[in-house]
Design a protein around this motif. Structure first.
Motif, PDB file in Angstrom:
ATOM      1  N   TYR A  78       0.663  -1.277  -0.078  1.00  0.00           N
ATOM      2  CA  TYR A  78      -0.184  -0.117  -0.031  1.00  0.00           C
ATOM      3  C   TYR A  78       0.774   1.125  -0.115  1.00  0.00           C
ATOM      4  CZ  TYR A  78      -3.863  -3.197   0.359  1.00  0.00           C
ATOM      5  OH  TYR A  78      -4.801  -3.997  -0.037  1.00  0.00           O
ATOM      6  N   ARG A  79       1.921   1.209  -0.008  1.00  0.00           N
ATOM      7  CA  ARG A  79       2.936   2.509  -0.074  1.00  0.00           C
ATOM      8  C   ARG A  79       3.566   2.206  -1.286  1.00  0.00           C
ATOM      9  NH1 ARG A  79       5.194   4.358   4.704  1.00  0.00           N
ATOM     10  NH2 ARG A  79       6.409   5.593   3.324  1.00  0.00           N
ATOM     11  N   TYR A  80       4.101   0.966  -1.857  1.00  0.00           N
ATOM     12  CA  TYR A  80       5.039   1.124  -3.077  1.00  0.00           C
ATOM     13  C   TYR A  80       4.087   0.688  -4.335  1.00  0.00           C
ATOM     14  CZ  TYR A  80       5.315  -4.039  -2.462  1.00  0.00           C
ATOM     15  OH  TYR A  80       5.066  -5.358  -2.279  1.00  0.00           O
ATOM     16  N   ASN A  81       2.781   0.176  -4.251  1.00  0.00           N
ATOM     17  CA  ASN A  81       2.121  -0.048  -5.330  1.00  0.00           C
ATOM     18  C   ASN A  81       1.791   1.437  -6.106  1.00  0.00           C
ATOM     19  OD1 ASN A  81      -0.128   0.716  -3.843  1.00  0.00           O
ATOM     20  ND2 ASN A  81      -0.799  -1.252  -4.152  1.00  0.00           N
ATOM     21  N   LYS A  82       1.931   2.399  -5.555  1.00  0.00           N
ATOM     22  CA  LYS A  82       1.503   3.744  -6.310  1.00  0.00           C
ATOM     23  C   LYS A  82       3.006   4.198  -6.969  1.00  0.00           C
ATOM     24  CE  LYS A  82      -1.091   4.915  -2.292  1.00  0.00           C
ATOM     25  NZ  LYS A  82      -1.277   5.929  -1.338  1.00  0.00           N
ATOM     26  N   LEU A  83       3.931   3.487  -6.609  1.00  0.00           N
ATOM     27  CA  LEU A  83       5.280   3.925  -7.461  1.00  0.00           C
ATOM     28  C   LEU A  83       4.999   3.515  -9.240  1.00  0.00           C
ATOM     29  CD1 LEU A  83       8.088   2.720  -5.138  1.00  0.00           C
ATOM     30  CD2 LEU A  83       6.991   5.093  -5.587  1.00  0.00           C
ATOM     31  N   PRO A  84       5.641   4.372 -10.085  1.00  0.00           N
ATOM     32  CA  PRO A  84       5.649   4.147 -11.338  1.00  0.00           C
ATOM     33  C   PRO A  84       6.638   3.059 -11.796  1.00  0.00           C
ATOM     34  CG  PRO A  84       6.630   6.283 -10.931  1.00  0.00           C
ATOM     35  CD  PRO A  84       6.244   5.699  -9.640  1.00  0.00           C
ATOM     36  N   LEU A  85       6.461   1.870 -11.380  1.00  0.00           N
ATOM     37  CA  LEU A  85       7.296   0.713 -11.409  1.00  0.00           C
ATOM     38  C   LEU A  85       7.064   0.127 -12.876  1.00  0.00           C
ATOM     39  CD1 LEU A  85       7.021  -1.105  -7.916  1.00  0.00           C
ATOM     40  CD2 LEU A  85       8.746   0.798  -8.568  1.00  0.00           C
ATOM     41  N   GLY A  86       6.068   0.516 -13.518  1.00  0.00           N
ATOM     42  CA  GLY A  86       5.619   0.042 -14.959  1.00  0.00           C
ATOM     43  C   GLY A  86       5.355  -1.550 -15.162  1.00  0.00           C
ATOM     44  N   ASP A  87       5.703  -2.003 -16.195  1.00  0.00           N
ATOM     45  CA  ASP A  87       5.285  -3.455 -16.325  1.00  0.00           C
ATOM     46  C   ASP A  87       6.309  -4.148 -17.212  1.00  0.00           C
ATOM     47  OD1 ASP A  87       4.625  -3.614 -19.477  1.00  0.00           O
ATOM     48  OD2 ASP A  87       3.430  -1.772 -18.508  1.00  0.00           O
ATOM     49  N   ILE A  88       6.317  -5.581 -17.475  1.00  0.00           N
ATOM     50  CA  ILE A  88       7.094  -6.110 -18.189  1.00  0.00           C
ATOM     51  C   ILE A  88       6.450  -7.008 -19.243  1.00  0.00           C
ATOM     52  CG2 ILE A  88       8.718  -8.082 -18.420  1.00  0.00           C
ATOM     53  CD1 ILE A  88       9.298  -7.587 -15.346  1.00  0.00           C
ATOM     54  N   GLY A  89       6.325  -6.480 -20.363  1.00  0.00           N
ATOM     55  CA  GLY A  89       5.424  -6.888 -21.533  1.00  0.00           C
ATOM     56  C   GLY A  89       3.836  -7.251 -21.214  1.00  0.00           C
ATOM     57  N   GLY A  90       3.598  -6.038 -20.573  1.00  0.00           N
ATOM     58  CA  GLY A  90       2.006  -6.224 -19.994  1.00  0.00           C
ATOM     59  C   GLY A  90       1.917  -6.569 -18.722  1.00  0.00           C
ATOM     60  N   ILE A  91       2.701  -7.236 -18.139  1.00  0.00           N
ATOM     61  CA  ILE A  91       2.771  -7.921 -16.876  1.00  0.00           C
ATOM     62  C   ILE A  91       3.168  -6.923 -15.910  1.00  0.00           C
ATOM     63  CG2 ILE A  91       3.353  -9.621 -15.307  1.00  0.00           C
ATOM     64  CD1 ILE A  91       4.287 -11.281 -17.723  1.00  0.00           C
ATOM     65  N   PRO A  92       2.161  -6.576 -14.838  1.00  0.00           N
ATOM     66  CA  PRO A  92       2.505  -5.316 -13.961  1.00  0.00           C
ATOM     67  C   PRO A  92       3.559  -6.089 -13.069  1.00  0.00           C
ATOM     68  CG  PRO A  92       0.209  -5.963 -13.681  1.00  0.00           C
ATOM     69  CD  PRO A  92       0.750  -6.918 -14.891  1.00  0.00           C
ATOM     70  N   ARG A  93       4.543  -4.926 -12.850  1.00  0.00           N
ATOM     71  CA  ARG A  93       5.703  -5.427 -11.836  1.00  0.00           C
ATOM     72  C   ARG A  93       5.285  -5.493 -10.445  1.00  0.00           C
ATOM     73  NH1 ARG A  93      10.228  -1.838 -11.721  1.00  0.00           N
ATOM     74  NH2 ARG A  93      11.097  -3.508 -10.559  1.00  0.00           N
ATOM     75  N   VAL A  94       4.085  -5.418  -9.832  1.00  0.00           N
ATOM     76  CA  VAL A  94       3.808  -5.706  -8.602  1.00  0.00           C
ATOM     77  C   VAL A  94       2.355  -6.347  -8.900  1.00  0.00           C
ATOM     78  CG1 VAL A  94       2.543  -4.686  -6.637  1.00  0.00           C
ATOM     79  CG2 VAL A  94       4.541  -3.594  -7.699  1.00  0.00           C
ATOM     80  N   LEU A  95       2.462  -7.614  -8.485  1.00  0.00           N
ATOM     81  CA  LEU A  95       1.419  -8.673  -8.459  1.00  0.00           C
ATOM     82  C   LEU A  95       0.861  -8.752  -7.210  1.00  0.00           C
ATOM     83  CD1 LEU A  95       2.534 -11.022 -11.290  1.00  0.00           C
ATOM     84  CD2 LEU A  95       0.902  -9.441 -11.331  1.00  0.00           C
ATOM     85  N   ASP A  96      -0.370  -8.615  -6.911  1.00  0.00           N
ATOM     86  CA  ASP A  96      -0.933  -8.888  -5.593  1.00  0.00           C
ATOM     87  C   ASP A  96      -1.150 -10.237  -5.387  1.00  0.00           C
ATOM     88  OD1 ASP A  96      -2.212  -8.433  -3.178  1.00  0.00           O
ATOM     89  OD2 ASP A  96      -3.998  -7.382  -3.851  1.00  0.00           O
ATOM     90  N   ALA A  97      -0.273 -10.948  -4.452  1.00  0.00           N
ATOM     91  CA  ALA A  97      -0.504 -12.467  -4.369  1.00  0.00           C
ATOM     92  C   ALA A  97      -0.971 -12.611  -2.986  1.00  0.00           C
ATOM     93  CB  ALA A  97       1.075 -12.944  -4.266  1.00  0.00           C
ATOM     94  N   GLY A  98      -1.322 -11.641  -2.372  1.00  0.00           N
ATOM     95  CA  GLY A  98      -1.990 -11.911  -0.883  1.00  0.00           C
ATOM     96  C   GLY A  98      -1.789 -10.641   0.205  1.00  0.00           C
TER      97      GLY A  98
END
Length: 126
Positions: free
Chosen positions: A103-123
């Motif tokens: 909830y702090r770092y998912n607002k960063l402009p981390l981008g994606d890798i080929g359309g896959i978000p660089r942050v995946l919410d696994a739980g």
């Protein structure tokens, strides 16, 4: 701060929180410290929705590593360990979340890798 006494003896005894509730109602509303919105809470559904893309990206070398981040930066601005780690990770890294630190770092402009978000919410931690 009022002290809440133990429950009265006997079955069904309840604590009386009315003093604390009254105190909370008399306090000023909290001040907003940031704005925006976050899309989250998908847990394994978010990961599974892109699983085939992730496998392909790993096989092609586009994704080189995964980092599981579990923990919490907290509300205070000086508590930003996980945010700093997220900023420092190489661009070929996917973060799998396992806690409320996101909830702090998912607002960063981390981008994606080929359309896959660089942050995946696994739980979530709770």
């Amino acid at each position: 701060m009022p002290y809440i006494a133990d429950r009265p003896a006997g079955a069904g005894g309840r604590k009386d929180f009315s003093a604390i509730i009254g105190l909370a109602k008399s306090c000023a509303a909290p001040k907003e410290i940031e704005t925006g919105h976050i899309v989250g809470g998908f847990a394994h559904h978010q990961v599974m929705a892109v699983a085939d893309k992730v496998v392909s990206a790993v096989k092609s070398g586009a994704i080189k590593r995964f980092v599981v981040m579990a923990g919490c930066d907290g509300r205070l601005k000086d508590r930003q360990y996980f945010t700093d780690v997220a900023k420092a990770l190489p661009q070929d890294t996917v973060i799998l979340t396992a806690g409320c630190a996101k909830y702090r770092y998912n607002k960063l402009p981390l981008g994606d890798i080929g359309g896959i978000p660089r942050v995946l919410d696994a739980g979530q931690c709770n």
